[in-house]
Scaffold this motif. Structure first.
Motif, PDB file in Angstrom:
ATOM      1  N   ARG A   1       0.821  -1.210   0.000  1.00 20.46           N
ATOM      2  CA  ARG A   1       0.000   0.000   0.000  1.00 20.46           C
ATOM      3  C   ARG A   1       0.859   1.265   0.000  1.00 20.46           C
TER       4      ARG A   1
ATOM      5  N   TYR B   1      -0.186   4.955   0.850  1.00 20.95           N
ATOM      6  CA  TYR B   1      -1.352   5.651   1.374  1.00 20.95           C
ATOM      7  C   TYR B   1      -1.483   7.051   0.761  1.00 20.95           C
TER       8      TYR B   1
ATOM      9  N   LEU C   1     -10.188   2.157   1.432  1.00 22.07           N
ATOM     10  CA  LEU C   1     -10.122   1.086   2.403  1.00 22.07           C
ATOM     11  C   LEU C   1     -11.366   1.098   3.289  1.00 22.07           C
ATOM     12  N   SER C   2     -11.631  -0.006   3.940  1.00 26.98           N
ATOM     13  CA  SER C   2     -12.835  -0.114   4.760  1.00 26.98           C
ATOM     14  C   SER C   2     -12.706   0.615   6.094  1.00 26.98           C
TER      15      SER C   2
ATOM     16  N   SER D   1      -6.313   3.199   7.886  1.00 29.08           N
ATOM     17  CA  SER D   1      -5.230   2.223   8.012  1.00 29.08           C
ATOM     18  C   SER D   1      -3.853   2.843   7.881  1.00 29.08           C
TER      19      SER D   1
ATOM     20  N   THR E   1      -7.490   6.642   4.524  1.00 28.70           N
ATOM     21  CA  THR E   1      -8.446   5.614   4.105  1.00 28.70           C
ATOM     22  C   THR E   1      -8.349   5.334   2.608  1.00 28.70           C
TER      23      THR E   1
ATOM     24  N   CYS F   1      -5.560   4.517  -0.796  1.00 30.80           N
ATOM     25  CA  CYS F   1      -4.210   4.095  -1.163  1.00 30.80           C
ATOM     26  C   CYS F   1      -4.213   3.615  -2.606  1.00 30.80           C
TER      27      CYS F   1
ATOM     28  N   TYR G   1      -1.922   0.478  -4.809  1.00 30.68           N
ATOM     29  CA  TYR G   1      -1.114  -0.703  -4.489  1.00 30.68           C
ATOM     30  C   TYR G   1       0.068  -0.791  -5.451  1.00 30.68           C
TER      31      TYR G   1
ATOM     32  N   ASP H   1      -6.688  -9.085   2.119  1.00 29.92           N
ATOM     33  CA  ASP H   1      -6.948  -7.687   1.767  1.00 29.92           C
ATOM     34  C   ASP H   1      -8.078  -7.673   0.731  1.00 29.92           C
TER      35      ASP H   1
ATOM     36  N   VAL I   1     -10.104  -5.387  -0.346  1.00 33.40           N
ATOM     37  CA  VAL I   1     -10.138  -4.259  -1.281  1.00 33.40           C
ATOM     38  C   VAL I   1      -9.236  -4.543  -2.474  1.00 33.40           C
TER      39      VAL I   1
END
Length: 564
Positions: free
Chosen positions: A411, A413, A429-430, A433, A439, A441, A443, A488, A490
């Motif tokens: 990730r 962010y 993201l849920s 993080s 929230t 990001c 990848y 993960d 997401v």
């Protein structure tokens, strides 16, 4: 990476010595038509495990003199027919089959019985069965290749029914299939559902062929092989009524995969590598001046000389009759030997040759990591494929189902989606993080075991690898690895939506419920774990029982069928 056995399987002899006891009926010598593609070792080992001697067919004359032929075709339709034609096997094999002599074809060994295949337009098959092999419907919501355990719908009554118990599953891995038709109807033995029904095995007289792989179908597959070899002289058939009326449907099962991470240390031993054990060569580097080789002198430089790993594969394939995948070092390289006059320059090996050696040792698939990232970046930069990457070479020769691409993102962010760099996919993201409560990001793909980030994101990388010819994505997540907090979702959901090939979710599993969660919320075809299975914190059977209880189709381990 290697998948763990999912069923109990008989221990195979280590040679081709027959197990026939004095006074027992003579068992025929099995002739193996090995045209040089894919994992043929497993077929050979399965036949030997059943107590039969095996010989290789090397000349056209040996086809005519064979008592029974097994043709384990793996790869592409065009490659198979090209090799058969080049070696002068095509007409003798056609004559052999038309004479109703004992024949068992596997995968391409079934497809080549037809007149042609959409996989390779213009290439003629053996023409024993009328019709053309076709690809799966691209408009249907299916992952292709069709990989996994699926059922069989019997269309004829034969002695093979004795070998197939109700609800048992067999293993498939293919991108093309035979479609039911009036012309093929007299041959169809079983159907299987994947989107729609396709012909999963054919039979007439003493000729039997399967789209599935009996040598990779555990005890069920071994029983099918044994039943054919014991009964091919009298395989009675009673045609069923209304052959093409849908009488039922089968369901492909979700796969639970166990991964074993191993490396060779400087002493040549295989060591399990988890967590801080990944860098197993630090001591060797520090002691290089004390008579020990420095970094890179031995480790993974000569992949074809990696005897411990090759020996593990060879020995495992003698006893494990379920799919095995190997990863690490699947790339082109130059041997670190000295050339003439003390100059560097040993033999160069292509990625195709490296993969071929692993296939011959017993691997069914190879997994490509860092080289896949490099190939994808190059394709995107050039705007076209070169045909030279490991993915392209191996998938062209052996079929895309033989190539798994391992993606290891981490990730990066973001304060919000607007901050995401161009060309990358921002994902929400849920829960907060990031280090500052972020929230969002993207990848970032990594290479070298997650140590080096690359300017390409996981979603774009997965799509590019599919274009290059990958048949499956193994999706890890650096941030979740070893955390046991779940996959993960997401990331997995985003990659799954970006490709049409199967996706294996990896990294983060800690309990059976994590597997049902990732299957239900992302639609992936398989989920993988390593540490929790190694340490026996969670048993594979416990995961499968949980999945069965919550209504997710899965193949449960079968009891050993006893002596073969």
């Amino acid at each position: 990476m290697a998948s763990a056995p999912e069923v109990s399987a008989p221990t195979a002899p280590s040679s081709t010595t027959s197990l026939t006891m004095p006074g027992s009926p003579r068992r025929p010598l099995v002739s193996l038509l090995d045209y040089g593609a894919g994992n043929v070792r497993s077929v050979r080992n399965a036949i030997v495990a059943l107590g039969y001697q095996v010989r290789d067919i090397n000349t056209p004359e040996e086809i005519d003199s064979a008592e029974v032929i097994v043709f384990p075709g793996v790869g592409s339709f065009g490659s198979a027919m090209e090799v058969l034609e080049t070696r002068g096997f095509t007409q003798p094999l056609r004559d052999y089959i038309l004479a109703d002599r004992p024949y068992f074809g596997i995968c391409l060994g079934m497809q080549t019985l037809f007149e042609a295949s959409e996989e390779c337009p213009g290439v003629a098959g053996l023409g024993i069965i009328k019709g053309t092999i076709k690809g799966f419907d691209s408009s249907a919501p299916l992952s292709v290749p069709h990989i996994g355990w699926n059922g069989l719908l019997m269309q004829k009554h034969t002695k093979l029914i004795q070998a197939i118990r109700p609800q048992e599953l067999v293993y498939f891995v293919h991108s093309y299939r035979a479609i039911p038709s009036p012309e093929a109807a007299p041959w169809a033995l079983t159907l299987t559902t994947y989107g729609t029904n396709f012909i999963s095995s054919v039979h007439q007289g003493r000729v039997l062929a399967t789209q599935f792989h009996p040598e990779k179908s555990g005890s069920t597959g071994l029983r099918i092989l044994r039943t054919f070899l014991e009964n091919f002289e009298s395989m009675e058939v009673d045609a069923s009524d209304g052959l093409w009326r849908p009488i039922a449907e089968t369901r492909v099962s979700k796969r639970v995969i166990a991964c074993l991470d191993v490396r060779s240390n400087d002493e040549g031993d295989l060591v399990v590598t988890k967590g801080d054990q990944y860098d197993v060569r630090e001591a060797a580097v520090a002691g290089a001046g004390e008579g020990r080789e420095g970094d890179g002198a031995r480790f993974r430089q000569g992949v074809l000389d990696d005897l411990p790993m090759l020996q593990v594969l060879e020995q495992a394939s003698e006893q494990v009759f379920v799919p095995l995948t190997v990863g690490g070092g699947i790339r082109g390289y130059v041997e670190p030997s000295k050339g003439e006059g003390g100059k560097e320059g040993g033999r160069a090996w292509s990625a195709l040759e490296v993969a071929a050696r692993y296939f011959r040792a017993g691997a069914d698939k190879v997994s490509i990591g860092s080289d896949a990232v490099t190939a994808a970046e190059e394709m995107i930069q050039r705007g076209e494929k070169t045909g030279t990457s490991a993915i392209e070479q191996i998938s062209t020769r052996y079929g895309r189902q033989a190539v798994v691409v391992s993606i290891d993102p981490r990730r990066v962010y973001l304060p919000g989606p607007e901050a995401c760099p161009a060309g990358h996919t921002p994902l929400e993201l849920s829960e907060p993080s990031g280090p500052n409560g972020e929230t969002w990001c993207w990848y970032q793909a990594t290479i070298k075991g997650g140590r080096e980030g690359r300017p390409i994101d996981a979603v774009r990388l997965a799509h590019a690898c599919q274009e290059l010819g990958a048949g499956e994505i193994l999706l890890n997540c650096v941030d979740m690895d070893g955390q046991c907090r779940g996959f993960d979702l997401v990331l997995v959901r985003a990659v799954r939506a970006a490709v049409t090939i199967p996706v294996i979710a990896s990294s983060g599993a800690g309990k059976p419920q994590h597997f049902s969660e990732v299957f239900n919320k992302t639609g992936v075809e398989a989920a993988l774990a390593a540490g929790i299975f190694h340490r026996r914190e969670v048993e594979i059977d416990a995961v499968k029982r949980h999945l069965k209880e919550v209504g997710i189709p899965v193949r449960l381990a079968m009891a050993s069928p006893g002596p073969m």
